[in-house]
Design an enzyme around this catalytic site. Structure first.
Site, PDB file in Angstrom:
ATOM      1  N   MET A 135       0.821  -1.278  -0.037  1.00  0.00           N
ATOM      2  CA  MET A 135      -0.038   0.039   0.105  1.00  0.00           C
ATOM      3  C   MET A 135       0.785   1.472  -0.197  1.00  0.00           C
ATOM      4  SD  MET A 135      -3.444  -0.995   1.909  1.00  0.00           S
ATOM      5  CE  MET A 135      -2.993  -0.784   3.745  1.00  0.00           C
ATOM      6  N   GLY A 136       2.174   1.019  -0.424  1.00  0.00           N
ATOM      7  CA  GLY A 136       3.188   2.255  -0.377  1.00  0.00           C
ATOM      8  C   GLY A 136       3.712   2.587   0.856  1.00  0.00           C
ATOM      9  N   LEU A 152       6.880   2.943   1.589  1.00  0.00           N
ATOM     10  CA  LEU A 152       7.551   1.847   1.654  1.00  0.00           C
ATOM     11  C   LEU A 152       8.771   2.106   2.935  1.00  0.00           C
ATOM     12  CD1 LEU A 152       8.189   0.934  -1.967  1.00  0.00           C
ATOM     13  CD2 LEU A 152       6.450   0.252  -0.471  1.00  0.00           C
ATOM     14  N   HIS A 153       9.064   0.836   3.428  1.00  0.00           N
ATOM     15  CA  HIS A 153       9.937   1.032   4.776  1.00  0.00           C
ATOM     16  C   HIS A 153      11.113  -0.296   4.737  1.00  0.00           C
ATOM     17  CE1 HIS A 153       7.346  -1.827   6.540  1.00  0.00           C
ATOM     18  NE2 HIS A 153       6.459  -0.913   6.620  1.00  0.00           N
ATOM     19  N   HIS A 167       9.155  -3.827   3.821  1.00  0.00           N
ATOM     20  CA  HIS A 167       8.937  -3.875   2.392  1.00  0.00           C
ATOM     21  C   HIS A 167      10.381  -4.207   1.638  1.00  0.00           C
ATOM     22  CE1 HIS A 167       5.433  -1.113   3.299  1.00  0.00           C
ATOM     23  NE2 HIS A 167       4.890  -2.148   2.480  1.00  0.00           N
ATOM     24  N   SER A 206       6.360  -0.589  10.420  1.00  0.00           N
ATOM     25  CA  SER A 206       5.103  -0.435   9.977  1.00  0.00           C
ATOM     26  C   SER A 206       5.013   1.308   9.307  1.00  0.00           C
ATOM     27  CB  SER A 206       3.867  -0.525  10.977  1.00  0.00           C
ATOM     28  OG  SER A 206       2.729  -0.044  10.466  1.00  0.00           O
TER      29      SER A 206
HETATM   30  O1  PAF Z   1      -0.133  -5.938   3.492  1.00  0.00           O
HETATM   31  C1  PAF Z   1      -0.472  -4.723   2.959  1.00  0.00           C
HETATM   32  O2  PAF Z   1       0.070  -3.846   2.612  1.00  0.00           O
HETATM   33  C2  PAF Z   1      -2.028  -4.959   2.419  1.00  0.00           C
HETATM   34  O3  PAF Z   1      -2.694  -5.573   3.409  1.00  0.00           O
HETATM   35  C3  PAF Z   1      -2.165  -5.496   0.926  1.00  0.00           C
HETATM   36  C4  PAF Z   1      -1.663  -7.156   0.967  1.00  0.00           C
HETATM   37  C5  PAF Z   1      -1.085  -4.800  -0.005  1.00  0.00           C
HETATM   38  C6  PAF Z   1      -3.404  -5.707   0.377  1.00  0.00           C
HETATM   39  O4  PAF Z   1      -3.877  -4.183   0.097  1.00  0.00           O
END
Ligand code: PAF
Length: 329
Positions: A37-38, A40-41, A44, A200
């Site tokens: 969902m962008g 990013l950290h 990710h 997060s």
């Molecule tokens: O974990 C997430 O960031 C979200 O739940 C996902 C898997 C991208 C779905 O929107």
């Protein structure tokens, strides 16, 4: 560092995946998806790094999915920083970025989509109970992403998720099995900062005081891991009481569950003999176990997953610890 192709529509993305697969020249290339969902950290980054090692074509999606937010303010305030995310994705050598607008994924939003994927009973346990519809929203968007990105045979398809969202991972694994989706689910362990806080995107909204309060969550998990490791009683109830008294923490749940069913684990026969103490056979319905039951016995070989959720400052935080693989800081 080359800039990844950024695709906004389903049609463009499908064409780009097919082309990228053809360009590999491989008989059976691996296409890997890292859905995000962008904002990013480093969490990710761990996913992208792991996915890059097995992928011939690496796709990342950036889409803040409204269906999985039960709180309009949380959706509204969710950090959005696409340009920065694309730069990060380029550093991780992502080939294709799917960054659709909301209308592309849900053309009749907010009235639709009419047909959704239900996470069933699994979506109504801990996080799902506190955030009704959350896992149905996740299951719906993830199914859409899988069907949109699914590469043409004989390419293989895999998708990567963080173990921090342990319930999400359980829901997705089960969904893939139940719906026969042709995708392999891979995962990476929780990534923590130098003080132990699970990374997060929501951490960006913590003040300095909130941050200190948030550390109670991971400290509780490390305590449980250390107790499990040394065979002491877990005393989950005692830790709940401490968390409830902690400044700045509004505890929702602290439970030890079976990693697949997410049922709260309660002592079975094994508990008394020290064998298979928290085995799945000792499961009961979620949240039905009287508080303190876990505390009455020794847990010499726990195989449960700890789930914790609390509101800290403006955000809801979740964290998890696999007692089997626990490696306390
Ligand atoms: O974990 C997430 O960031 C979200 O739940 C996902 C898997 C991208 C779905 O929107």
């Amino acid at each position: 560092m080359s800039t990844p192709h950024v695709l906004k529509t389903v049609r463009e993305l499908r064409a780009a995946v097919a082309q990228a697969v053809a360009e590999t020249g491989l008989a059976q290339p691996v296409v890997a998806l890292v859905p995000t969902m962008g904002a990013l950290h480093s969490g990710h980054a761990a996913l992208l790094k792991a996915a890059r090692t097995s992928a011939d074509v690496l796709v990342a999606s950036v889409f803040v999915n409204p269906l999985q937010f039960d709180d309009a303010a949380d959706y509204q305030h969710y950090p959005r920083q696409l340009e920065q995310d694309i730069a990060d994705l380029a550093r991780h050598r992502v080939d294709l970025v799917f960054a659709p607008e909301i209308e592309e994924i849900y053309p009749d939003y907010p009235f639709g989509p009419l047909v959704r994927v239900s996470a069933g009973e699994l979506g109504r346990r801990w996080e799902g109970r506190s955030r009704p519809g959350h896992f149905d929203g996740v299951a719906t968007v993830v199914t859409k992403l899988f069907t949109i990105i699914q590469p043409p045979a004989p390419a293989r398809f895999e998708a990567w998720f963080g173990e921090k969202d342990a319930e999400q991972l359980a829901v997705i694994r089960r969904m893939v099995a139940d719906l026969h989706l042709p995708v392999g689910i891979r995962s990476v362990p929780v990534v923590r900062d130098e003080n132990g806080l699970a990374l997060s995107s929501r951490n960006l909204r913590l003040s300095a005081a909130d941050y200190d309060a948030a550390l109670h969550l991971s400290q509780t998990l490390f305590t449980l891991a250390a107790r499990a490791e040394s065979g002491q009683p877990l005393d989950v109830e005692g830790l709940r009481t401490q968390l409830e008294a902690a400044d700045g923490v509004e505890l929702d749940y602290l439970v030890v569950v079976d990693p697949l069913s997410l049922h709260e684990l309660v002592p079975g026969r094994g508990a008394l003999t020290g064998q298979g103490v928290l085995g799945a056979s000792s499961c009961r319905g979620s949240g039905e176990a009287p508080r303190g039951m876990l505390d009455a016995v020794r847990h010499d070989a726990p195989d449960g997953l700890v789930l914790i959720a609390a509101r800290v400052g403006p955000v809801r935080l979740i964290d998890t610890m696999d007692l089997n693989a626990a490696a306390p800081l």
